[in-house]
Design a protein around this motif. Structure first.
Motif, mmCIF file in Angstrom:
data_model
loop_
_atom_site.group_PDB
_atom_site.id
_atom_site.type_symbol
_atom_site.label_atom_id
_atom_site.label_comp_id
_atom_site.label_asym_id
_atom_site.label_seq_id
_atom_site.Cartn_x
_atom_site.Cartn_y
_atom_site.Cartn_z
ATOM 1 N N GLU A 177 0.827 -1.210 0.000
ATOM 2 C CA GLU A 177 0.000 0.000 0.000
ATOM 3 C C GLU A 177 0.858 1.255 0.000
ATOM 4 O OE1 GLU A 177 -3.590 2.048 2.677
ATOM 5 O OE2 GLU A 177 -2.666 0.154 3.279
ATOM 6 N N ARG A 178 1.916 1.229 0.812
ATOM 7 C CA ARG A 178 2.810 2.384 0.848
ATOM 8 C C ARG A 178 3.500 2.584 -0.504
ATOM 9 N NH1 ARG A 178 5.731 1.287 6.725
ATOM 10 N NH2 ARG A 178 3.967 1.975 8.027
ATOM 11 N N GLU A 179 3.916 1.466 -1.124
ATOM 12 C CA GLU A 179 4.572 1.572 -2.425
ATOM 13 C C GLU A 179 3.602 2.115 -3.466
ATOM 14 O OE1 GLU A 179 6.992 -1.244 -5.643
ATOM 15 O OE2 GLU A 179 6.204 -2.077 -3.774
ATOM 16 N N GLN A 180 2.340 1.639 -3.402
ATOM 17 C CA GLN A 180 1.340 2.125 -4.351
ATOM 18 C C GLN A 180 1.075 3.616 -4.153
ATOM 19 O OE1 GLN A 180 -2.396 0.085 -4.066
ATOM 20 N NE2 GLN A 180 -3.233 1.011 -5.904
ATOM 21 N N GLN A 181 1.002 4.036 -2.887
ATOM 22 C CA GLN A 181 0.793 5.454 -2.614
ATOM 23 C C GLN A 181 1.975 6.287 -3.093
ATOM 24 O OE1 GLN A 181 0.072 5.580 1.598
ATOM 25 N NE2 GLN A 181 -2.062 4.912 1.423
ATOM 26 N N ALA A 182 3.198 5.755 -2.871
ATOM 27 C CA ALA A 182 4.384 6.486 -3.323
ATOM 28 C C ALA A 182 4.396 6.610 -4.846
ATOM 29 C CB ALA A 182 5.649 5.777 -2.833
ATOM 30 N N ARG A 183 4.024 5.516 -5.545
ATOM 31 C CA ARG A 183 3.979 5.573 -7.008
ATOM 32 C C ARG A 183 2.911 6.549 -7.475
ATOM 33 N NH1 ARG A 183 4.457 -0.816 -8.845
ATOM 34 N NH2 ARG A 183 6.650 -1.110 -8.227
ATOM 35 N N ALA A 184 1.760 6.549 -6.773
ATOM 36 C CA ALA A 184 0.697 7.477 -7.161
ATOM 37 C C ALA A 184 1.138 8.919 -6.969
ATOM 38 C CB ALA A 184 -0.566 7.189 -6.342
ATOM 39 N N ARG A 185 1.821 9.182 -5.827
ATOM 40 C CA ARG A 185 2.315 10.541 -5.596
ATOM 41 C C ARG A 185 3.357 10.925 -6.640
ATOM 42 N NH1 ARG A 185 2.117 8.876 -0.092
ATOM 43 N NH2 ARG A 185 4.343 8.371 -0.160
ATOM 44 N N GLN A 186 4.245 9.966 -6.987
ATOM 45 C CA GLN A 186 5.260 10.258 -7.994
ATOM 46 C C GLN A 186 4.626 10.529 -9.353
ATOM 47 O OE1 GLN A 186 8.139 7.144 -8.481
ATOM 48 N NE2 GLN A 186 9.344 8.249 -9.983
ATOM 49 N N SER A 187 3.630 9.710 -9.708
ATOM 50 C CA SER A 187 2.951 9.918 -10.993
ATOM 51 C C SER A 187 2.240 11.259 -11.023
ATOM 52 C CB SER A 187 1.952 8.785 -11.241
ATOM 53 O OG SER A 187 2.606 7.535 -11.316
ATOM 54 N N ALA A 188 1.571 11.593 -9.885
ATOM 55 C CA ALA A 188 0.875 12.880 -9.838
ATOM 56 C C ALA A 188 1.857 14.040 -9.943
ATOM 57 C CB ALA A 188 0.069 12.977 -8.541
ATOM 58 N N THR A 189 3.008 13.901 -9.269
ATOM 59 C CA THR A 189 4.017 14.960 -9.331
ATOM 60 C C THR A 189 4.555 15.120 -10.748
ATOM 61 O OG1 THR A 189 4.648 14.567 -7.023
ATOM 62 C CG2 THR A 189 6.237 15.723 -8.415
ATOM 63 N N GLU A 190 4.866 13.985 -11.388
ATOM 64 C CA GLU A 190 5.369 14.048 -12.762
ATOM 65 C C GLU A 190 4.334 14.660 -13.700
ATOM 66 O OE1 GLU A 190 6.423 10.068 -13.664
ATOM 67 O OE2 GLU A 190 8.299 10.093 -12.500
ATOM 68 N N GLU A 191 3.048 14.304 -13.504
ATOM 69 C CA GLU A 191 2.016 14.862 -14.366
ATOM 70 C C GLU A 191 1.853 16.359 -14.135
ATOM 71 O OE1 GLU A 191 -0.947 14.668 -17.342
ATOM 72 O OE2 GLU A 191 0.756 13.419 -16.754
ATOM 73 N N ARG A 192 1.933 16.798 -12.870
ATOM 74 C CA ARG A 192 1.840 18.233 -12.588
ATOM 75 C C ARG A 192 3.004 18.980 -13.229
ATOM 76 N NH1 ARG A 192 0.238 16.519 -7.349
ATOM 77 N NH2 ARG A 192 2.366 16.849 -6.597
ATOM 78 N N LEU A 193 4.201 18.399 -13.127
ATOM 79 C CA LEU A 193 5.356 19.048 -13.730
ATOM 80 C C LEU A 193 5.219 19.121 -15.250
ATOM 81 C CD1 LEU A 193 8.265 17.499 -11.624
ATOM 82 C CD2 LEU A 193 7.364 19.824 -11.487
ATOM 83 N N ARG A 194 4.689 18.048 -15.847
ATOM 84 C CA ARG A 194 4.523 18.045 -17.295
ATOM 85 C C ARG A 194 3.527 19.119 -17.725
ATOM 86 N NH1 ARG A 194 1.409 16.410 -21.294
ATOM 87 N NH2 ARG A 194 -0.242 15.772 -19.862
#
Length: 401
Positions: A177-194
């Motif tokens: 669950e923590r890994e999934q949350q970390a991946r979701a946060r990373q994906s959201a961050t990358e999408e915001r930056l894009r």
């Protein structure tokens, strides 16, 4: 052995559960002993010692999980003294059975096996020493006792294994669950930056051109020309501002289209790419910058994400030329090779100060190039400033997402 009791909707704490177990076992032993005392009698001293042993054996269960081996030894000794001493033969053995199970369940398997063996040997030796015809336990009962002790240890061991397995499963689930949350946060961050990079490129370029166009016409009007000349200059500037803002709105809608709801219509305007390079050059020309393009090699169709990245690199480069360099002309060179596309944007401006780091625009262009396995450099030349980007024509599927 934890009881499935609940208190006010919540589970009992371990200490409370141990206290409940001790009280329940004590009640069973006490009631049994009182019933037996109505039909049998014994010396008062034996009765007093018997009640003390019951209190010690049952009370020790309160500490069964904190000191499992000690409690098992205490209950075993209490039983070893109680049964030869008392004629009531109350079920005090239950306390030892629970203590033995707890010892195995708490991971003290070797100690549990040793205590079970000692118990069986002690009972067997005690019966062997009895006179013929005076044995309390026959061979069948002794075999049943052995099976009973083995079962207690085995069940305790199984409970320990099950508890460890459930704990491991819970830890794995928590880690997943923590890994999934970390991946979701990373994906959201990358999408915001894009998205932020896209908005920066679109608005930065267009607003810079509008600013230059407005500044140019204001400069001309400050010289107080003839009304006809002033009106023509104002109309020209307003037409350029209108065209630039229209293009900016089109690109902004396409960029923000990724944020639309699933039931909303997709934007119908074409996505930005090198096919719109002439329009980009025209807008820069309207701002007073003489932009020329040169094509080397044979152009090939690009995947939309790579095509957009190449367009954005040229767009941001021309924006920087217009805003910062003071250049009058720029040359955009597209060198189509068999494996890569080289983009070079040269201007005849003042260049970048050597003592200042490169701005966010150039860093954004470099990130775009690296996202597709390429690279981008930007540096002063003898005649001005150059942006040099290398974009591989073959990219992985992950880079196109």
């Amino acid at each position: 052995m934890a009881l499935p009791s609940r208190l006010r909707g919540g589970r009992l704490s371990p200490r409370a559960a141990d206290a409940v177990v001790a009280v329940v076992v004590a009640l069973i032993v006490v009631v049994w002993t009182l019933i037996q005392s109505r039909h049998q009698s014994e010396p008062t001293s034996h009765t007093v010692y018997g009640w003390l042993l019951i209190a010690v054996g049952c009370g020790a269960l309160f500490f069964r999980r904190r000191m499992p081996v000690t409690v098992a030894v205490v209950t075993l000794l209490a039983c070893a003294v109680y049964y030869p001493l008392s004629v009531y033969d109350g079920p005090l053995m239950i306390a030892f059975a629970i203590a033995l199970y707890t010892t195995a369940a708490e991971g003290r398997f070797a100690a549990a096996v040793a205590l079970a063996a000692v118990t069986l040997l002690a009972v067997g030796l005690g019966e062997i020493r009895q006179q013929p015809g005076h044995r309390q336990i026959d061979d069948t009962s002794l075999a049943m006792l052995a099976g009973w002790l083995i079962s207690l240890v085995a069940i305790g061991r199984a409970q320990r294994t099950r508890t460890a397995y459930l704990h491991e499963v819970a830890q794995r689930a928590l880690a997943a669950e923590r890994e999934q949350q970390a991946r979701a946060r990373q994906s959201a961050t990358e999408e915001r930056l894009r998205i932020a990079r896209e908005v920066h490129d679109v608005l930065g370029h267009s607003i810079s051109l509008i600013n230059v166009q407005a500044g140019a016409v204001l400069h001309r009007l400050s010289k107080k020309p003839e009304p006809e000349v002033a009106l023509a200059a104002a109309e020209e500037a307003l037409e350029a501002v209108k065209a630039t803002s229209k293009d900016a709105l089109r690109e902004l809608r396409a960029t923000l289209g990724v944020l639309r709801q699933a039931d909303e219509a997709a934007p119908t305007s074409p996505a930005s790419g090198l096919g719109l390079l002439d329009e980009l050059v025209g807008r820069a020309g309207a701002a007073g910058l003489d932009v020329r393009t040169r094509v080397e090699g044979t152009p090939v169709p690009l995947p939309p994400p790579l095509d957009l990245a190449a367009y954005r690199i040229v767009q941001e480069s021309l924006t920087n030329v217009t805003r910062h360099s003071g250049a009058r002309s720029a040359l955009v060179t597209m060198d189509w090779g068999p494996r890569e596309l080289r983009l070079r944007i040269d201007d005849d401006g003042e260049g970048a100060p050597e003592d200042r780091p490169l701005g966010s625009g150039i860093r954004g262009m470099a990130e775009r190039a690296r996202a597709f396995g390429g690279e981008l450099t930007a540096a002063n030349t003898t005649d001005g400033f150059r942006v040099d980007a290398r974009l591989p024509l073959t990219v992985s599927e992950g880079d196109l997402r």
